[in-house]
Design a protein around this motif. Structure first.
Motif, PDB file in Angstrom:
ATOM      1  N   ALA A 212       0.803  -1.224   0.000  1.00 51.19           N
ATOM      2  CA  ALA A 212       0.000   0.000   0.000  1.00 51.19           C
ATOM      3  C   ALA A 212       0.835   1.271   0.000  1.00 51.19           C
ATOM      4  O   ALA A 212       2.028   1.264   0.296  1.00 51.19           O
ATOM      5  CB  ALA A 212      -0.903   0.007   1.236  1.00 51.19           C
ATOM      6  N   SER A 213       0.153   2.331  -0.307  1.00 52.41           N
ATOM      7  CA  SER A 213       0.677   3.688  -0.176  1.00 52.41           C
ATOM      8  C   SER A 213      -0.360   4.488   0.605  1.00 52.41           C
ATOM      9  O   SER A 213      -1.558   4.262   0.450  1.00 52.41           O
ATOM     10  CB  SER A 213       0.869   4.337  -1.546  1.00 52.41           C
ATOM     11  OG  SER A 213       1.829   3.656  -2.306  1.00 52.41           O
ATOM     12  N   ILE A 214       0.118   5.412   1.418  1.00 48.50           N
ATOM     13  CA  ILE A 214      -0.811   6.314   2.086  1.00 48.50           C
ATOM     14  C   ILE A 214      -1.348   7.316   1.083  1.00 48.50           C
ATOM     15  O   ILE A 214      -2.507   7.686   1.115  1.00 48.50           O
ATOM     16  CB  ILE A 214      -0.126   7.041   3.264  1.00 48.50           C
ATOM     17  CG1 ILE A 214       0.235   6.044   4.355  1.00 48.50           C
ATOM     18  CG2 ILE A 214      -1.026   8.146   3.813  1.00 48.50           C
ATOM     19  CD1 ILE A 214       0.992   6.646   5.521  1.00 48.50           C
ATOM     20  N   ALA A 215      -0.476   7.716   0.165  1.00 46.09           N
ATOM     21  CA  ALA A 215      -0.869   8.718  -0.826  1.00 46.09           C
ATOM     22  C   ALA A 215      -0.185   8.422  -2.149  1.00 46.09           C
ATOM     23  O   ALA A 215       0.890   7.819  -2.191  1.00 46.09           O
ATOM     24  CB  ALA A 215      -0.491  10.112  -0.329  1.00 46.09           C
TER      25      ALA A 215
ATOM     26  N   ILE B  15      -4.422  13.826  -6.367  1.00 45.40           N
ATOM     27  CA  ILE B  15      -3.798  13.113  -5.252  1.00 45.40           C
ATOM     28  C   ILE B  15      -4.839  12.169  -4.647  1.00 45.40           C
ATOM     29  O   ILE B  15      -5.981  12.554  -4.424  1.00 45.40           O
ATOM     30  CB  ILE B  15      -3.230  14.086  -4.191  1.00 45.40           C
ATOM     31  CG1 ILE B  15      -2.458  13.322  -3.130  1.00 45.40           C
ATOM     32  CG2 ILE B  15      -4.302  14.949  -3.588  1.00 45.40           C
ATOM     33  CD1 ILE B  15      -1.622  14.205  -2.214  1.00 45.40           C
ATOM     34  N   PHE B  16      -4.442  10.923  -4.446  1.00 39.44           N
ATOM     35  CA  PHE B  16      -5.286   9.923  -3.818  1.00 39.44           C
ATOM     36  C   PHE B  16      -4.687   9.615  -2.454  1.00 39.44           C
ATOM     37  O   PHE B  16      -3.476   9.435  -2.345  1.00 39.44           O
ATOM     38  CB  PHE B  16      -5.331   8.633  -4.661  1.00 39.44           C
ATOM     39  CG  PHE B  16      -5.949   8.839  -6.010  1.00 39.44           C
ATOM     40  CD1 PHE B  16      -7.308   8.653  -6.184  1.00 39.44           C
ATOM     41  CD2 PHE B  16      -5.175   9.222  -7.100  1.00 39.44           C
ATOM     42  CE1 PHE B  16      -7.892   8.840  -7.429  1.00 39.44           C
ATOM     43  CE2 PHE B  16      -5.746   9.409  -8.347  1.00 39.44           C
ATOM     44  CZ  PHE B  16      -7.108   9.215  -8.517  1.00 39.44           C
ATOM     45  N   VAL B  17      -5.517   9.578  -1.424  1.00 40.42           N
ATOM     46  CA  VAL B  17      -5.022   9.322  -0.078  1.00 40.42           C
ATOM     47  C   VAL B  17      -5.909   8.306   0.624  1.00 40.42           C
ATOM     48  O   VAL B  17      -7.077   8.147   0.302  1.00 40.42           O
ATOM     49  CB  VAL B  17      -4.959  10.597   0.790  1.00 40.42           C
ATOM     50  CG1 VAL B  17      -3.960  11.590   0.226  1.00 40.42           C
ATOM     51  CG2 VAL B  17      -6.321  11.220   0.970  1.00 40.42           C
TER      52      VAL B  17
ATOM     53  N   ASN C  62       4.563   7.952   2.577  1.00 39.18           N
ATOM     54  CA  ASN C  62       4.724   6.549   2.212  1.00 39.18           C
ATOM     55  C   ASN C  62       5.949   5.923   2.892  1.00 39.18           C
ATOM     56  O   ASN C  62       5.911   4.753   3.280  1.00 39.18           O
ATOM     57  CB  ASN C  62       4.772   6.394   0.693  1.00 39.18           C
ATOM     58  CG  ASN C  62       3.429   6.718   0.077  1.00 39.18           C
ATOM     59  OD1 ASN C  62       2.382   6.466   0.658  1.00 39.18           O
ATOM     60  ND2 ASN C  62       3.450   7.328  -1.106  1.00 39.18           N
ATOM     61  N   LYS C  63       6.995   6.717   3.080  1.00 37.66           N
ATOM     62  CA  LYS C  63       8.147   6.231   3.839  1.00 37.66           C
ATOM     63  C   LYS C  63       7.735   5.964   5.296  1.00 37.66           C
ATOM     64  O   LYS C  63       8.119   4.963   5.885  1.00 37.66           O
ATOM     65  CB  LYS C  63       9.294   7.237   3.789  1.00 37.66           C
ATOM     66  CG  LYS C  63      10.554   6.774   4.494  1.00 37.66           C
ATOM     67  CD  LYS C  63      11.672   7.802   4.350  1.00 37.66           C
ATOM     68  CE  LYS C  63      12.956   7.407   4.989  1.00 37.66           C
ATOM     69  NZ  LYS C  63      12.951   6.608   6.162  1.00 37.66           N
ATOM     70  N   TYR C  64       6.929   6.853   5.860  1.00 34.98           N
ATOM     71  CA  TYR C  64       6.407   6.670   7.221  1.00 34.98           C
ATOM     72  C   TYR C  64       5.660   5.339   7.331  1.00 34.98           C
ATOM     73  O   TYR C  64       5.843   4.590   8.297  1.00 34.98           O
ATOM     74  CB  TYR C  64       5.502   7.852   7.568  1.00 34.98           C
ATOM     75  CG  TYR C  64       4.679   7.656   8.816  1.00 34.98           C
ATOM     76  CD1 TYR C  64       5.257   7.765  10.082  1.00 34.98           C
ATOM     77  CD2 TYR C  64       3.321   7.375   8.738  1.00 34.98           C
ATOM     78  CE1 TYR C  64       4.503   7.579  11.218  1.00 34.98           C
ATOM     79  CE2 TYR C  64       2.557   7.195   9.878  1.00 34.98           C
ATOM     80  CZ  TYR C  64       3.150   7.306  11.116  1.00 34.98           C
ATOM     81  OH  TYR C  64       2.411   7.125  12.256  1.00 34.98           O
ATOM     82  N   LEU C  65       4.830   5.019   6.353  1.00 34.57           N
ATOM     83  CA  LEU C  65       4.086   3.765   6.373  1.00 34.57           C
ATOM     84  C   LEU C  65       5.015   2.565   6.376  1.00 34.57           C
ATOM     85  O   LEU C  65       4.825   1.620   7.139  1.00 34.57           O
ATOM     86  CB  LEU C  65       3.141   3.679   5.153  1.00 34.57           C
ATOM     87  CG  LEU C  65       2.473   2.327   4.916  1.00 34.57           C
ATOM     88  CD1 LEU C  65       1.502   2.001   6.040  1.00 34.57           C
ATOM     89  CD2 LEU C  65       1.781   2.304   3.568  1.00 34.57           C
TER      90      LEU C  65
END
Length: 181
Positions: free
Chosen positions: A111-114, A121-123, A176-179
């Motif tokens: 997954a991606s957060i955004a 932009i999709f979030v 996305n890095k945070y995720l």
């Protein structure tokens, strides 16, 4: 948890309520904003059990349970949710998150957060004044925000505060890095 149950369970002690089941119910309601999900999951397990014969899959049934190519309309079929215990529901969440074959774990891995596609932009969730430009620190507690994030008018020296990023592409990359960290 005790405050949540005070009106209906005034005789219960905190120890009586401090169970995996009650903690999961509390997290679903108060951190994810989905108070009915525990019971929805119970119903889903009953449907999955009717389709596949068991849920969560056992070592023996996991490999032999094909991914359905046709959607089943089990909502037209009555299922007995009373056979699905609270512990079964908790175990299903545990399986989906912690087992390498769990669908939520696999989803989060990919997954991606955004994501930015073209000029859109999709979030996951929403972008609002509380979340726009904000990237939480890896030490952040996950819950629904009740106040705006730090203003960062002056750069914060506390890494636990997270950070504000002005460039939308850098912001998405950092989320996305945070995720995945």
């Amino acid at each position: 948890v005790k405050q949540t149950h005070a009106a209906t369970n005034s005789d219960c002690s905190l120890d009586d309520l401090n169970t995996k089941t009650e903690r999961l119910r509390w997290m679903l309601k108060h951190t994810l904003g989905c108070p009915d999900t525990f019971e929805f999951r119970r119903e889903e397990i009953a449907h999955l059990d009717k389709i596949y014969g068991s849920y969560p899959p056992t070592c023996e049934t996991h490999e032999s349970s094909p991914v359905p190519t046709v959607l089943h309309r089990t909502n037209d079929v009555d299922v007995d949710t009373t056979k699905v215990t609270d512990e079964d529901v908790v175990e299903s969440f545990n399986y989906e998150i912690n087992h390498s074959e769990g669908s939520l774990r696999q989803y989060l891995h990919h997954a991606s957060i955004a994501s930015i596609i073209g000029n859109t932009i999709f979030v996951h969730g929403a972008i609002d004044r509380l979340t726009m430009r904000f990237v939480p620190s890896k030490y952040s507690k996950f819950d629904l925000p009740t106040s705006p994030p730090p203003s960062f008018a002056e750069p914060s020296i506390d890494i636990a505060d997270g950070m504000m990023i002005d460039d939308v592409h850098e912001w998405v990359q950092s989320l996305n890095k945070y995720l995945h960290d």
